[in-house]
Design a protein around this motif. Structure first.
Motif: not given
Length: 180
Positions: A106-112
């Protein structure tokens, strides 16, 4: 004479090396690796030591000498001890977790982002902000770690992203710092 190429490779306990023209097979407690090598290089195994010799002082043979010795030494170390690369995750809400064999980021995108390990590679997540890539093939471990890092490269302005452990990150001052 190549300083790296002429160094002998000591074999740890439990590691065996089998040499065929163009290929070196290394077996150890952690697994087995095959290293393609130039058939021109002379590779000998005796008294628990592997030696690589070149046929001439030709430029091509000099360059292959050190390379061949290093590839075999990396394989020997890999099957005896293994290799590991550690990645750190920095950023608010950034984290990793193990889902089966895969790692979920989980690095800031809308999805993992889910990353499946290739054959011969395992992931460990000792903390939500640390990932360890483990394997016996040095090149494959480094490539998988680089692929993970490429998912969210370190930002030079915000100190966020996926870093190698010990990697120095130089922060840029941004707009406000340029005016002074």
């Amino acid at each position: 004479m190549s300083r790296i190429g002429k160094m002998p490779i000591p074999l740890p306990k439990g590691v065996t090396v089998e040499v065929t023209p163009g290929l070196v097979r290394v077996k150890g407690p952690k697994g087995e690796l095959s290293v393609p090598v130039s058939p021109e290089m002379k590779i000998t195994v005796e008294d628990g030591v592997v030696r690589v010799e070149r046929p001439s002082d030709d430029r091509r043979h000099r360059s292959l000498h050190g390379l061949t010795r290093t590839l075999i030494a990396n394989a020997v170390k890999g099957v005896a001890e293994g290799y590991a690369k550690e990645l750190l995750i920095k950023g608010i809400g950034y984290r990793a977790r193990l889902v089966g064999r895969a790692v979920e980021l989980s690095v800031g995108y809308s999805h993992p982002v889910v990353v499946e390990p290739p054959e011969g590679i395992t992931f460990e997540v000792p903390e939500p902000t640390k990932i360890r890539v483990l394997g016996i093939d040095k090149q494959k471990v480094g490539q998988v770690a680089a692929n993970l890092r490429a998912i969210k490269k370190p930002s030079a302005y915000h100190e966020k992203g996926i870093y190698y452990a010990g990697e120095p990150v130089r922060l840029k001052p941004g707009k406000a710092g340029a005016k002074k």
